[in-house]
Design a protein around this motif. Structure first.
Motif, PDB file in Angstrom:
ATOM      1  N   ASN A 171       0.803  -1.217   0.000  1.00  0.00           N
ATOM      2  CA  ASN A 171       0.000   0.000   0.000  1.00  0.00           C
ATOM      3  C   ASN A 171       0.843   1.277   0.000  1.00  0.00           C
ATOM      4  OD1 ASN A 171      -2.637   0.802  -0.252  1.00  0.00           O
ATOM      5  ND2 ASN A 171      -3.268   0.126   1.780  1.00  0.00           N
ATOM      6  N   CYS A 174       3.290   1.131   3.593  1.00  0.00           N
ATOM      7  CA  CYS A 174       2.694   0.728   4.873  1.00  0.00           C
ATOM      8  C   CYS A 174       3.326  -0.585   5.336  1.00  0.00           C
ATOM      9  CB  CYS A 174       1.186   0.540   4.736  1.00  0.00           C
ATOM     10  SG  CYS A 174       0.296   2.025   4.197  1.00  0.00           S
ATOM     11  N   TRP A 239      -1.586   4.023  13.083  1.00  0.00           N
ATOM     12  CA  TRP A 239      -0.468   4.111  12.157  1.00  0.00           C
ATOM     13  C   TRP A 239       0.260   5.439  12.363  1.00  0.00           C
ATOM     14  CZ3 TRP A 239       1.090   0.195   9.002  1.00  0.00           C
ATOM     15  CH2 TRP A 239       0.182  -0.858   8.789  1.00  0.00           C
ATOM     16  N   CYS A 251      -1.210   8.166   6.833  1.00  0.00           N
ATOM     17  CA  CYS A 251      -1.119   6.713   6.997  1.00  0.00           C
ATOM     18  C   CYS A 251      -2.481   6.057   7.212  1.00  0.00           C
ATOM     19  CB  CYS A 251      -0.212   6.379   8.183  1.00  0.00           C
ATOM     20  SG  CYS A 251       1.484   6.995   8.036  1.00  0.00           S
ATOM     21  N   CYS A 254      -3.650   3.105   5.176  1.00  0.00           N
ATOM     22  CA  CYS A 254      -2.977   1.812   5.276  1.00  0.00           C
ATOM     23  C   CYS A 254      -3.949   0.674   5.577  1.00  0.00           C
ATOM     24  CB  CYS A 254      -1.890   1.862   6.349  1.00  0.00           C
ATOM     25  SG  CYS A 254      -0.434   2.829   5.871  1.00  0.00           S
ATOM     26  N   CYS A 258      -4.341   2.945  -0.465  1.00  0.00           N
ATOM     27  CA  CYS A 258      -3.672   4.214  -0.761  1.00  0.00           C
ATOM     28  C   CYS A 258      -3.591   4.335  -2.281  1.00  0.00           C
ATOM     29  CB  CYS A 258      -2.289   4.261  -0.125  1.00  0.00           C
ATOM     30  SG  CYS A 258      -2.298   4.039   1.677  1.00  0.00           S
TER      31      CYS A 258
END
Length: 306
Positions: A171, A174, A239, A251, A254, A258
């Motif tokens: 992603n 991540c 995250w 983030c 995640c 994304c």
């Protein structure tokens, strides 16, 4: 063959996707094509194994344009032995301080437990930590931020459609393994390098495993949902953006997707700021006594290694 015929044949030779740099005719009347390119070009793949750096690609002769197959194809492999006393560039004072423009060289290696040098063993008990270091040698380029966009573990040195893989980073940056295990990024000592503290996992136990990563050099002042390094903080259940926790909203994707989007920036420059690297082989062996519950994990600090 005549000279025009030799030149025509040379124009159909490819090292990876690169054409010959020069062509000459030998006294015997035969032609000689020469390729002058950096090892980070021409679709050359790099693999680090033990004390060796292995670079591989293919030399092909294509009398017909793609998609027709090459008439001749030879696998090319160059093996470099690290000189005795070699140390990773991150241990060299003032490494990566130059600015400007120029070519890039990417590095990836396994580090030892206290982050002071290269790992002496590629055998890791299940649940122990695998310190992975990656960096981009800026040389004369502008300051850069190194990101690990995608990483997977596989049992083969080359990824294929049928390869069995274990996702580590997905992603667009991540660290997915940090949510299921205890992996995380360690604080940076320089924007041009990144340290992944990867907890060994139940994948292909006892077999040779290769870590495949997509390394991206990026503008250190610009983050977005595509250019980021995010890890999961179990203490907060959220995250966090490695380089600027105040921007951790980047983030949030995640846990979903994304989505990529077109964006102009340093990664659109033609110097090859994206590199696919392979690290291995390494072997994870089962040993239940080495598994550490997340609440007892102690992550090393950067100062311990420098």
């Amino acid at each position: 063959p005549t000279l025009p015929e030799l030149v025509e044949h040379a124009a159909r030779l490819f090292l990876g996707h690169c054409v010959p740099s020069t062509f000459s005719v030998l006294p015997t009347g035969e032609g000689m094509a020469t390729f002058h390119y950096n090892l980070n070009g021409c679709a050359i793949k790099k693999r680090v194994t033990g004390e060796k750096h292995i670079y591989s690609t293919s030399l092909t002769y294509r009398p017909n344009r793609k998609p027709k197959p090459a008439a001749i194809s030879h696998h090319i492999k160059c093996v470099y032995i690290r000189p005795e006393g070699w140390i990773p560039p991150f241990l060299i004072p003032a490494y990566g301080s130059a600015e400007g423009h120029g070519g890039l060289v990417f590095h990836m290696a396994l580090l030892n437990e206290d982050l002071t040098g290269l790992a002496k063993s590629s055998l890791f008990p299940l649940g122990s930590f695998i310190p992975i270091w990656a960096a981009v040698d800026q040389k004369d380029h502008q300051p850069l931020l190194l990101l690990l966009e995608e990483c997977v573990a596989a049992t083969t040195p080359e990824l294929q459609s049928a390869s069995l893989v274990y996702p580590i980073i997905t992603n667009k940056g991540c660290l997915a393994d940090g949510k299921t295990g205890n992996s995380r990024f360690l604080p940076r000592y320089h924007s041009s390098a990144i340290l992944l503290y990867l907890q060994s996992f139940k994948f292909a136990l006892g077999e040779e495993v290769y870590i495949h990563c997509k390394l991206v050099a990026w503008d250190p002042e610009v983050f977005d949902i595509e250019k980021k390094a995010c890890h999961y903080i179990k203490e907060t259940g959220e995250w966090e953006l490695l380089d600027d926790p105040s921007q951790s909203d980047l983030c949030k994707c995640c846990d979903s997707s994304c989505k990529p989007r077109l964006k102009r920036g340093v990664d659109s420059e033609p110097q090859g700021l994206v590199q696919n690297s392979v690290l291995g082989p390494l072997t994870i062996v089962e040993n239940s006594e080495t598994w550490i519950p997340s609440e007892f994990v102690k992550y090393p600090t950067v100062e311990q290694g420098w």
